[in-house]
Design a protein around this motif. Sequence first.
Motif, short mmCIF file in Angstrom:
data_model
loop_
_atom_site.label_atom_id
_atom_site.label_comp_id
_atom_site.label_asym_id
_atom_site.label_seq_id
_atom_site.Cartn_x
_atom_site.Cartn_y
_atom_site.Cartn_z
N VAL A 9 -31.87 -24.18 -29.51
CA VAL A 9 -32.12 -22.97 -28.84
C VAL A 9 -32.53 -22.04 -29.64
N SER A 10 -33.68 -21.32 -29.37
CA SER A 10 -34.33 -20.30 -30.24
C SER A 10 -33.58 -18.86 -29.85
N ARG A 11 -33.13 -18.88 -28.62
CA ARG A 11 -32.66 -17.71 -28.23
C ARG A 11 -31.24 -17.89 -27.50
N PRO A 12 -30.04 -18.21 -27.98
CA PRO A 12 -28.96 -18.69 -27.49
C PRO A 12 -28.18 -17.75 -26.61
N PHE A 13 -28.64 -16.62 -26.45
CA PHE A 13 -28.12 -15.55 -25.56
C PHE A 13 -28.90 -14.44 -25.45
N VAL A 14 -28.62 -13.56 -24.15
CA VAL A 14 -29.22 -12.57 -23.97
C VAL A 14 -28.35 -11.43 -23.83
N VAL A 15 -28.89 -10.36 -24.42
CA VAL A 15 -28.08 -8.89 -24.51
C VAL A 15 -28.62 -8.10 -23.61
N PHE A 16 -27.78 -7.24 -22.75
CA PHE A 16 -28.23 -6.48 -21.93
C PHE A 16 -27.49 -5.09 -22.63
N LYS A 17 -28.61 -3.81 -22.75
CA LYS A 17 -28.07 -2.78 -23.03
C LYS A 17 -27.76 -1.80 -21.96
N GLN A 18 -26.73 -1.33 -21.54
CA GLN A 18 -26.36 -0.59 -20.53
C GLN A 18 -26.74 -1.07 -19.12
N VAL A 19 -26.19 -1.95 -18.72
CA VAL A 19 -26.35 -2.42 -17.33
C VAL A 19 -26.07 -1.16 -16.00
N PHE A 20 -24.97 -0.62 -16.77
CA PHE A 20 -24.53 0.55 -16.00
C PHE A 20 -24.60 1.71 -16.72
N SER A 21 -24.38 2.78 -16.24
CA SER A 21 -24.53 4.29 -17.20
C SER A 21 -23.04 4.56 -17.06
N SER A 22 -22.68 5.42 -18.07
CA SER A 22 -20.99 5.63 -18.15
C SER A 22 -20.67 6.48 -17.03
N GLU A 23 -21.62 6.98 -16.06
CA GLU A 23 -20.94 7.56 -14.84
C GLU A 23 -20.83 6.33 -13.79
N GLU A 24 -21.61 5.41 -14.02
CA GLU A 24 -21.59 4.23 -12.94
C GLU A 24 -20.37 3.44 -13.30
N CYS A 25 -19.96 3.18 -14.59
CA CYS A 25 -18.74 2.61 -14.96
C CYS A 25 -17.59 3.35 -14.43
N SER A 26 -17.57 4.68 -14.61
CA SER A 26 -16.40 5.53 -13.92
C SER A 26 -16.33 5.21 -12.51
N ARG A 27 -17.65 5.09 -11.82
CA ARG A 27 -17.56 5.15 -10.33
C ARG A 27 -16.75 3.48 -10.14
N ILE A 28 -17.32 2.48 -10.93
CA ILE A 28 -16.65 1.31 -10.52
C ILE A 28 -15.04 1.36 -10.78
N LEU A 29 -14.78 2.05 -11.74
CA LEU A 29 -13.15 2.23 -11.91
C LEU A 29 -12.61 2.93 -10.75
N VAL A 30 -13.16 4.00 -10.26
CA VAL A 30 -12.59 4.62 -9.10
C VAL A 30 -12.51 3.66 -7.90
N LEU A 31 -13.60 2.96 -7.74
CA LEU A 31 -13.68 1.99 -6.56
C LEU A 31 -12.61 0.90 -6.77
N SER A 32 -12.37 0.51 -8.12
CA SER A 32 -11.18 -0.63 -8.39
C SER A 32 -10.11 -0.02 -8.08
N ARG A 33 -9.61 1.38 -8.58
CA ARG A 33 -8.32 1.76 -8.43
C ARG A 33 -7.96 2.02 -6.84
N ALA A 34 -8.97 2.53 -6.16
CA ALA A 34 -9.04 2.85 -4.84
C ALA A 34 -8.49 1.38 -4.03
N SER A 35 -8.95 0.45 -4.60
CA SER A 35 -8.63 -1.01 -3.94
C SER A 35 -7.14 -1.30 -3.69
N GLY A 36 -6.43 -0.80 -4.86
CA GLY A 36 -5.04 -1.08 -4.83
C GLY A 36 -4.76 -2.52 -4.93
#
Length: 107
Positions: A9-36
């Motif tokens: 395979v010429s390209r065995p993987f795909v790299v994504f740079k910043q699918v989510f911003s830092s602010e969005e990552c923080s928002r995801i953690l807030v949602l996670s913690r709120a779920s309990g």
Amino acid sequence: MSQPELQAVSRPFVVFKQVFSSEECSRILVLSRASGELEPGRVFDDQAGGFVVDRERRKVAVWRHSRRDANRWIFERMDAAFRTAAASFDLPIAEASEEDIKIMLYG
């Protein structure tokens, strides 16, 4: 039984740079913690014949998120990344992911 033929395979993987911003990552953690719904991470154990909690082997807690209105934007962003990756390998995929998202807290 013969072994399947392997292809280089010429390209065995795909790299994504910043699918989510830092602010969005923080928002995801807030949602996670709120779920309990934090659960211990699991490891596969041959003797047990399945997945078990073993805090010595894996020190992680997991939040699982199913697709729903509050987190739909997370799934949509990841679905777009999956479609891009699949296209780069010329692989057909479903329109949307079906699995839960796992947010892991190590330590």
